[in-house]
Design a protein around this motif. Structure first.
Motif, PDB file in Angstrom:
ATOM      1  N   ARG A  34       0.857  -1.181   0.000  1.00 39.89           N
ATOM      2  CA  ARG A  34       0.000   0.000   0.000  1.00 39.89           C
ATOM      3  C   ARG A  34       0.894   1.231   0.000  1.00 39.89           C
ATOM      4  N   GLY A  35       0.285   2.393  -0.231  1.00 41.84           N
ATOM      5  CA  GLY A  35       1.009   3.649  -0.267  1.00 41.84           C
ATOM      6  C   GLY A  35       1.000   4.226  -1.663  1.00 41.84           C
ATOM      7  N   ILE A  36       2.063   4.980  -1.996  1.00 44.93           N
ATOM      8  CA  ILE A  36       2.164   5.574  -3.329  1.00 44.93           C
ATOM      9  C   ILE A  36       3.601   5.539  -3.818  1.00 44.93           C
ATOM     10  N   VAL A  37       3.721   5.521  -5.122  1.00 46.03           N
ATOM     11  CA  VAL A  37       4.996   5.743  -5.795  1.00 46.03           C
ATOM     12  C   VAL A  37       4.767   6.857  -6.805  1.00 46.03           C
ATOM     13  N   GLN A  38       5.838   7.571  -7.131  1.00 49.68           N
ATOM     14  CA  GLN A  38       5.724   8.705  -8.045  1.00 49.68           C
ATOM     15  C   GLN A  38       6.215   8.338  -9.429  1.00 49.68           C
ATOM     16  N   ILE A  39       5.446   8.772 -10.410  1.00 48.05           N
ATOM     17  CA  ILE A  39       5.792   8.558 -11.812  1.00 48.05           C
ATOM     18  C   ILE A  39       5.850   9.935 -12.463  1.00 48.05           C
ATOM     19  N   ASN A  40       7.014  10.332 -12.913  1.00 47.62           N
ATOM     20  CA  ASN A  40       7.182  11.645 -13.539  1.00 47.62           C
ATOM     21  C   ASN A  40       6.950  11.545 -15.042  1.00 47.62           C
ATOM     22  N   SER A  41       6.364  12.573 -15.610  1.00 52.27           N
ATOM     23  CA  SER A  41       6.157  12.603 -17.058  1.00 52.27           C
ATOM     24  C   SER A  41       6.399  14.022 -17.559  1.00 52.27           C
ATOM     25  N   GLY A  42       6.591  14.149 -18.850  1.00 51.67           N
ATOM     26  CA  GLY A  42       6.802  15.448 -19.466  1.00 51.67           C
ATOM     27  C   GLY A  42       8.190  16.001 -19.243  1.00 51.67           C
ATOM     28  N   CYS A  43       9.086  15.198 -18.733  1.00 55.47           N
ATOM     29  CA  CYS A  43      10.449  15.664 -18.439  1.00 55.47           C
ATOM     30  C   CYS A  43      11.233  15.968 -19.707  1.00 55.47           C
ATOM     31  N   GLU A  44      10.826  15.362 -20.799  1.00 59.25           N
ATOM     32  CA  GLU A  44      11.567  15.506 -22.052  1.00 59.25           C
ATOM     33  C   GLU A  44      11.401  16.893 -22.655  1.00 59.25           C
ATOM     34  N   THR A  45      10.241  17.515 -22.434  1.00 57.77           N
ATOM     35  CA  THR A  45       9.954  18.782 -23.095  1.00 57.77           C
ATOM     36  C   THR A  45       9.904  19.969 -22.155  1.00 57.77           C
ATOM     37  N   GLU A  46       9.752  19.745 -20.891  1.00 56.63           N
ATOM     38  CA  GLU A  46       9.628  20.828 -19.920  1.00 56.63           C
ATOM     39  C   GLU A  46      10.807  20.815 -18.959  1.00 56.63           C
ATOM     40  N   ARG A  47      11.076  21.972 -18.396  1.00 60.10           N
ATOM     41  CA  ARG A  47      12.114  22.065 -17.372  1.00 60.10           C
ATOM     42  C   ARG A  47      11.705  21.315 -16.116  1.00 60.10           C
ATOM     43  N   HIS A  48      10.427  21.361 -15.798  1.00 62.75           N
ATOM     44  CA  HIS A  48       9.886  20.661 -14.642  1.00 62.75           C
ATOM     45  C   HIS A  48       9.017  19.511 -15.115  1.00 62.75           C
ATOM     46  N   GLU A  88      -7.284   8.393  -0.877  1.00 65.41           N
ATOM     47  CA  GLU A  88      -7.288   7.123  -1.621  1.00 65.41           C
ATOM     48  C   GLU A  88      -6.435   6.071  -0.914  1.00 65.41           C
ATOM     49  N   VAL A  89      -5.249   6.475  -0.468  1.00 66.42           N
ATOM     50  CA  VAL A  89      -4.381   5.528   0.238  1.00 66.42           C
ATOM     51  C   VAL A  89      -5.025   5.121   1.559  1.00 66.42           C
ATOM     52  N   GLY A  90      -5.625   6.067   2.260  1.00 61.08           N
ATOM     53  CA  GLY A  90      -6.307   5.745   3.518  1.00 61.08           C
ATOM     54  C   GLY A  90      -7.381   4.688   3.339  1.00 61.08           C
ATOM     55  N   ARG A  91      -8.141   4.794   2.259  1.00 59.09           N
ATOM     56  CA  ARG A  91      -9.176   3.778   1.971  1.00 59.09           C
ATOM     57  C   ARG A  91      -8.538   2.417   1.701  1.00 59.09           C
ATOM     58  N   LEU A 118      -0.936   8.450   8.006  1.00 53.65           N
ATOM     59  CA  LEU A 118      -1.013   7.114   7.412  1.00 53.65           C
ATOM     60  C   LEU A 118       0.275   6.335   7.622  1.00 53.65           C
ATOM     61  N   LEU A 119       1.423   7.020   7.582  1.00 52.18           N
ATOM     62  CA  LEU A 119       2.696   6.365   7.913  1.00 52.18           C
ATOM     63  C   LEU A 119       2.649   5.825   9.337  1.00 52.18           C
ATOM     64  N   ALA A 120       2.176   6.633  10.263  1.00 51.10           N
ATOM     65  CA  ALA A 120       2.086   6.209  11.663  1.00 51.10           C
ATOM     66  C   ALA A 120       1.136   5.029  11.808  1.00 51.10           C
ATOM     67  N   GLU A 121       0.007   5.086  11.121  1.00 56.03           N
ATOM     68  CA  GLU A 121      -0.959   3.986  11.165  1.00 56.03           C
ATOM     69  C   GLU A 121      -0.344   2.696  10.634  1.00 56.03           C
ATOM     70  N   ALA A 122       0.359   2.790   9.519  1.00 55.36           N
ATOM     71  CA  ALA A 122       0.987   1.609   8.933  1.00 55.36           C
ATOM     72  C   ALA A 122       2.047   1.034   9.865  1.00 55.36           C
ATOM     73  N   ALA A 123       2.880   1.889  10.435  1.00 55.52           N
ATOM     74  CA  ALA A 123       3.923   1.418  11.345  1.00 55.52           C
ATOM     75  C   ALA A 123       3.304   0.757  12.581  1.00 55.52           C
ATOM     76  N   ALA A 124       2.255   1.369  13.122  1.00 52.17           N
ATOM     77  CA  ALA A 124       1.597   0.820  14.311  1.00 52.17           C
ATOM     78  C   ALA A 124       0.918  -0.516  14.019  1.00 52.17           C
ATOM     79  N   SER A 125       0.520  -0.736  12.772  1.00 48.89           N
ATOM     80  CA  SER A 125      -0.161  -1.986  12.406  1.00 48.89           C
ATOM     81  C   SER A 125       0.801  -3.167  12.321  1.00 48.89           C
ATOM     82  N   GLY A 126       2.100  -2.881  12.320  1.00 52.61           N
ATOM     83  CA  GLY A 126       3.093  -3.945  12.190  1.00 52.61           C
ATOM     84  C   GLY A 126       3.588  -4.141  10.775  1.00 52.61           C
ATOM     85  N   ALA A 127       3.063  -3.365   9.842  1.00 48.30           N
ATOM     86  CA  ALA A 127       3.521  -3.466   8.458  1.00 48.30           C
ATOM     87  C   ALA A 127       4.940  -2.902   8.349  1.00 48.30           C
ATOM     88  N   VAL A 128       5.638  -3.330   7.341  1.00 46.28           N
ATOM     89  CA  VAL A 128       6.938  -2.755   7.015  1.00 46.28           C
ATOM     90  C   VAL A 128       6.678  -1.411   6.343  1.00 46.28           C
TER      91      VAL A 128
END
Length: 169
Positions: A34-48, A88-91, A118-128
């Motif tokens: 669970r959680g999120i990962v970041q996916i960057n796009s548009g890096c080829e044409t924009e500075r950001h 969304e992650v909380g759900r 949510l980090l605190a909740e996950a840690a308290a639940s025993g999840a990695v």
């Protein structure tokens, strides 16, 4: 015992790619992530790049950056989109999981917001719990974890080795 780690990378997008790959590896191992990962796009044409987050394991892709113009400087984080991602992650935490990944323990979390609860909740639940951070927020993450977080090298092998070590005890 809390099973919590953080990793730091300095290159643009390096941490995002690393944690996305880690989520994929955990899925291959049959682990519920669970959680999120970041996916960057548009890096080829924009500075950001455009910043999108993928809600794990297979939730929506949410754009968390806002366009402020070509010459804009400073934070482009869209607070409303971040709140949507947090909800969304909380759900998703209502179903059992083994691992909680957070692409970045950033300014929002360091100041008490964002994914912090949510980090605190996950840690308290025993999840990695594994979070990315940058050097500016590493101390805040260490304080958040009560000094129990392990700093792991920013490589797949090091993160998987750490994961195996905390799950064998």
């Amino acid at each position: 015992m809390l099973k919590i780690a953080y990793t730091k990378a300095h290159g643009r997008g390096e941490l995002d790619l690393l944690l996305t790959e880690l989520a994929y590896r955990f899925k291959e191992l049959g682990l519920e992530t669970r959680g999120i990962v970041q996916i960057n796009s548009g890096c080829e044409t924009e500075r950001h790049c455009d910043m999108d987050v993928q809600v794990l394991p297979d939730g929506p892709l949410i754009r968390i950056s806002q366009y402020l113009g070509k010459e804009a400087r400073g934070c482009r984080l869209d607070p409303d989109a971040l709140a949507t991602a947090v909800n969304e992650v909380g759900r998703s935490l209502k179903t059992p999981y083994d691992i909680f990944l957070l692409n970045k323990f950033g300014k929002q979390e360091a100041e008490g917001g964002g994914f912090r609860d949510l980090l605190a909740e996950a840690a308290a639940s025993g999840a990695v719990v594994i979070a990315g951070t940058n050097p500016l927020n590493a101390d805040a993450f260490s304080k958040f974890s009560g000094g129990t977080a392990t700093c792991v090298d920013a490589t797949i092998d090091a993160l998987l080795e750490w994961f195996d070590s905390v799950n064998s005890t």
